[in-house]
Design an enzyme around this catalytic site. Structure first.
Site, PDB file in Angstrom:
ATOM      1  N   ASP A 158       0.851  -1.188   0.000  1.00 17.50           N
ATOM      2  CA  ASP A 158       0.000   0.000   0.000  1.00 17.50           C
ATOM      3  C   ASP A 158       0.887   1.237   0.000  1.00 17.50           C
ATOM      4  OD1 ASP A 158       0.837   0.441   2.642  1.00 17.50           O
ATOM      5  OD2 ASP A 158      -0.708  -0.930   3.360  1.00 17.50           O
TER       6      ASP A 158
ATOM      7  N   LYS B 281      -5.647   2.691  -0.561  1.00 14.85           N
ATOM      8  CA  LYS B 281      -6.791   3.514  -0.971  1.00 14.85           C
ATOM      9  C   LYS B 281      -6.760   3.823  -2.453  1.00 14.85           C
ATOM     10  CE  LYS B 281      -8.534   6.307   2.772  1.00 14.85           C
ATOM     11  NZ  LYS B 281      -7.613   6.606   3.856  1.00 14.85           N
TER      12      LYS B 281
ATOM     13  N   MET C 160      -0.663   8.583  14.013  1.00 17.11           N
ATOM     14  CA  MET C 160      -2.063   8.764  13.599  1.00 17.11           C
ATOM     15  C   MET C 160      -2.784   9.787  14.480  1.00 17.11           C
ATOM     16  SD  MET C 160      -3.082   4.797  12.816  1.00 17.11           S
ATOM     17  CE  MET C 160      -2.365   4.087  14.290  1.00 17.11           C
TER      18      MET C 160
HETATM   19  N1  SAH Z   1       3.683   0.435  11.326  1.00 16.99           N
HETATM   20  C1  SAH Z   1       3.935   1.835  11.117  1.00 16.99           C
HETATM   21  C2  SAH Z   1       2.855   2.722  11.693  1.00 16.99           C
HETATM   22  C3  SAH Z   1       1.512   2.507  11.066  1.00 16.99           C
HETATM   23  S1  SAH Z   1       0.319   3.624  11.638  1.00 16.99           S
HETATM   24  C4  SAH Z   1       5.329   2.194  11.681  1.00 16.99           C
HETATM   25  O1  SAH Z   1       5.919   1.414  12.413  1.00 16.99           O
HETATM   26  O2  SAH Z   1       5.807   3.278  11.366  1.00 16.99           O
HETATM   27  C5  SAH Z   1       0.436   4.915  10.440  1.00 16.99           C
HETATM   28  C6  SAH Z   1       0.996   6.165  11.071  1.00 16.99           C
HETATM   29  O3  SAH Z   1       2.399   6.078  11.120  1.00 16.99           O
HETATM   30  C7  SAH Z   1       0.737   7.441  10.319  1.00 16.99           C
HETATM   31  O4  SAH Z   1      -0.544   7.951  10.597  1.00 16.99           O
HETATM   32  C8  SAH Z   1       1.826   8.323  10.874  1.00 16.99           C
HETATM   33  O5  SAH Z   1       1.504   8.784  12.157  1.00 16.99           O
HETATM   34  C9  SAH Z   1       2.961   7.363  11.021  1.00 16.99           C
HETATM   35  N2  SAH Z   1       3.874   7.381   9.875  1.00 16.99           N
HETATM   36  C10 SAH Z   1       4.253   6.335   9.129  1.00 16.99           C
HETATM   37  N3  SAH Z   1       5.180   6.710   8.217  1.00 16.99           N
HETATM   38  C11 SAH Z   1       5.373   8.030   8.412  1.00 16.99           C
HETATM   39  C12 SAH Z   1       6.221   8.996   7.796  1.00 16.99           C
HETATM   40  N4  SAH Z   1       7.033   8.689   6.795  1.00 16.99           N
HETATM   41  N5  SAH Z   1       6.183  10.269   8.255  1.00 16.99           N
HETATM   42  C13 SAH Z   1       5.366  10.603   9.265  1.00 16.99           C
HETATM   43  N6  SAH Z   1       4.554   9.734   9.861  1.00 16.99           N
HETATM   44  C14 SAH Z   1       4.554   8.456   9.461  1.00 16.99           C
END
Ligand code: SAH
Length: 518
Positions: free
Chosen positions: A36, A58, A173
């Site tokens: 995704d 999406k 998030m």
């Molecule tokens: N498994 C992922 C998190 C999934 S939840 C991890 O470990 O990073 C998705 C959230 O992760 C987003 O809403 C945001 O808050 C954060 N996120 C993921 N990649 C990001 C990025 N490159 N920059 C900022 N926030 C990020």
């Protein structure tokens, strides 16, 4: 049929180099890649060329595929005997629902592995110069979900405990709920002046950071129109950014640069862009291969058989050198058969490629065009001599024509041919439309023509128009002319026609634009 296997892999936060070696190995093996948008688009390039890509994120006309449907898909693919990789943003176990996926796989007897990734919770602050712990400022940190949806109240978050549990608080998030989060933290005892940072699209070209305090952050987020996805960091460590910010200080920071060279040569340019803080986006549009036409092949074989008849061997590119030596091998020949000949090379890289194979060029043209070699050769070549010119099928005519005028007999052979690469990229068109590709580099005329072709094949009606919002950077005047003839507006041309020259020109133009904006 025996069941395949599913790898649940953390892709890291966006910078494609932030995947683990184990994750990359699984990606290279996979028959099928389920991905995704949070998994960096460039990673897909690392998959096998014939791997199947399945997008489960999406779409404009469809909501995100339901988690149950994704789980089912993974099981079905594996039961067909496929090796499947499920790429997930960051780390798969951090708000990644990997538990549900693994559970269903286990129930269906499908073997799986969970390959951790670099979570955005730590990496994104790090790319903004914020360490989540610090010897004097924070000896622990928490990662908390904000759940994004502003109307859903989180009964699962014990704000009284969360607020004071650890030094640094990291929310994922949480952008839409920033006001609520700031309010709860103050209510349960964090001082209003506690520093807060939001980092959007960390580790990518779009990385932006907004700072404030618990008291004013909601207002600032609104004023800036700051949107998800972002990582929110609360605590004194945020102030470290003032001294530790690093990637934002590099000359190409914030720039996503399309690299169109053949895959075998792309990495040099991509590595340099990366080193300077830009985000290389590789979309190879040319491929070099051995010629396929019978006549061309025969000409090469005949020429190599006549090795002892040449006074000169003139090489015009690194590719030319590499393929020339491949042909020696294919013809069971040996470079020593050319003992009568002197060697000439256009450009230092070509000379280097020769030197690597134990041949020191007698003449090296300083200029990077055929005209330069002619100048260097003047006085060296004599009328009546014979020169062999091993080169690609797209090489220009200037050199043989001019040598001919000087009475030199030239034998041209096409040791390789250049073909349009069949690059797949499910993201490129959309990124161009959204202005997410900030610069496009062309290192030869064929990269210009082939990129436009490739975009047309991907469905673009007017490929030149699609490139209008990007800077067009060309390695030299000939490439620039081809670009202009094809309707592109060239904004950057390298002074020296080398990869270094191109990268330098790109940096100069970025600094200049930056200064104008200020
Ligand atoms: N498994 C992922 C998190 C999934 S939840 C991890 O470990 O990073 C998705 C959230 O992760 C987003 O809403 C945001 O808050 C954060 N996120 C993921 N990649 C990001 C990025 N490159 N920059 C900022 N926030 C990020």
């Amino acid at each position: 049929m025996s069941a395949g296997k599913v790898y649940l892999v953390g892709a890291g936060p966006g910078d494609p180099k932030l995947i683990t070696l184990r994750g990359l190995e699984a990606l290279k093996r996979a028959d099928c890649v389920v991905y995704d948008r949070l998994a960096g688009p460039q990673l897909l390039n690392r998959a096998r060329p014939d791997a199947e890509f399945i997008y489960v994120g999406k779409l404009p006309d469809r909501h995100t595929m339901k988690q149950e449907e994704i789980n089912r898909l993974l099981v079905d693919l594996a039961l067909q005997g496929k090796t499947v990789i499920r790429l997930k943003g960051g780390d798969p176990t951090v708000f990644g629902r990997v538990g549900e996926e693994a559970e269903l796989l286990r129930k269906n007897g499908v073997p799986y592995e969970i390959i951790p990734g670099i979570t955005s919770a730590i990496a994104v602050p790090a790319y903004a110069g914020i360490p989540v712990t610090h010897r004097e400022l924070a000896s622990s940190f928490s990662v908390i979900t904000g759940h994004e949806s502003p109307d859903k109240l989180d009964l699962s978050i014990h704000w009284d405990k969360v607020t004071n549990a650890t030094g640094t608080l990291v929310f994922l998030m949480g952008v839409a709920k920033i006001g609520y989060i700031a309010e709860q933290l103050q209510r349960y005892g964090r001082p209003p002046e506690t520093p807060v940072a939001l980092v959007r699209w960390g580790t990518r070209a779009e990385q932006r950071t907004l700072t404030g305090t618990l008291a004013d952050i909601e207002e600032r987020v609104k004023a800036a129109g700051f949107e998800p996805p972002a990582v929110i960091i609360v605590g004194d460590v945020v102030r470290q950014r003032e001294t530790l910010a690093w990637i934002e200080r590099k000359p190409l920071f914030g720039k996503r640069v399309l690299v169109t060279r053949a895959r075998s040569q792309a990495s040099e340019l991509a590595d340099k862009i990366d080193e300077l803080g830009g985000e290389p986006y590789e979309f190879p549009v040319i491929e070099t291969r051995l010629p396929t036409e019978e006549a061309a092949v025969q000409a090469v074989r005949d020429a190599i058989r006549a090795a002892e008849t040449y006074d000169w061997v003139i090489l015009t590119s690194e590719n030319g050198v590499a393929f020339f030596f491949r042909w020696l091998d294919l013809c069971d020949s040996d470079i020593r058969k050319f003992h009568r000949a002197r060697f000439a090379a256009i450009g230092p890289k070509t000379a280097e490629a020769l030197a690597l194979r134990g041949v020191r060029a007698d003449v090296v043209a300083e200029q990077f065009r055929a005209e330069g070699l002619l100048e260097s050769l003047a006085g060296e070549v004599k009328p009546g001599q014979t020169a062999l010119l091993p080169r690609g099928d797209l090489a220009r005519e200037t050199l043989p024509a001019e040598l001919g005028r000087q009475g030199v007999k030239t034998v041209e052979i096409d040791v390789y041919e250049t073909v349009l690469a069949h690059g797949r990229d499910p993201f490129l068109l959309e990124m161009l439309e959204n202005g997410e590709i900030h610069a496009v580099t062309f290192t030869s005329s064929s990269t210009v023509v082939n990129l436009l072709d490739a975009l047309r094949r991907l469905g673009a009606e007017d490929p030149a128009a699609l490139l209008r919002s990007a800077e067009i950077a060309c390695i030299g005047p000939i490439t620039a002319r081809t670009a202009e003839e094809n309707g592109l507006l060239v904004t950057v041309t390298a002074e020296t026609a080398t990869i270094d020259g191109l990268v330098k020109a790109l940096c100069d133009s970025t600094t200049k634009r930056g200064n104008e904006r200020r």
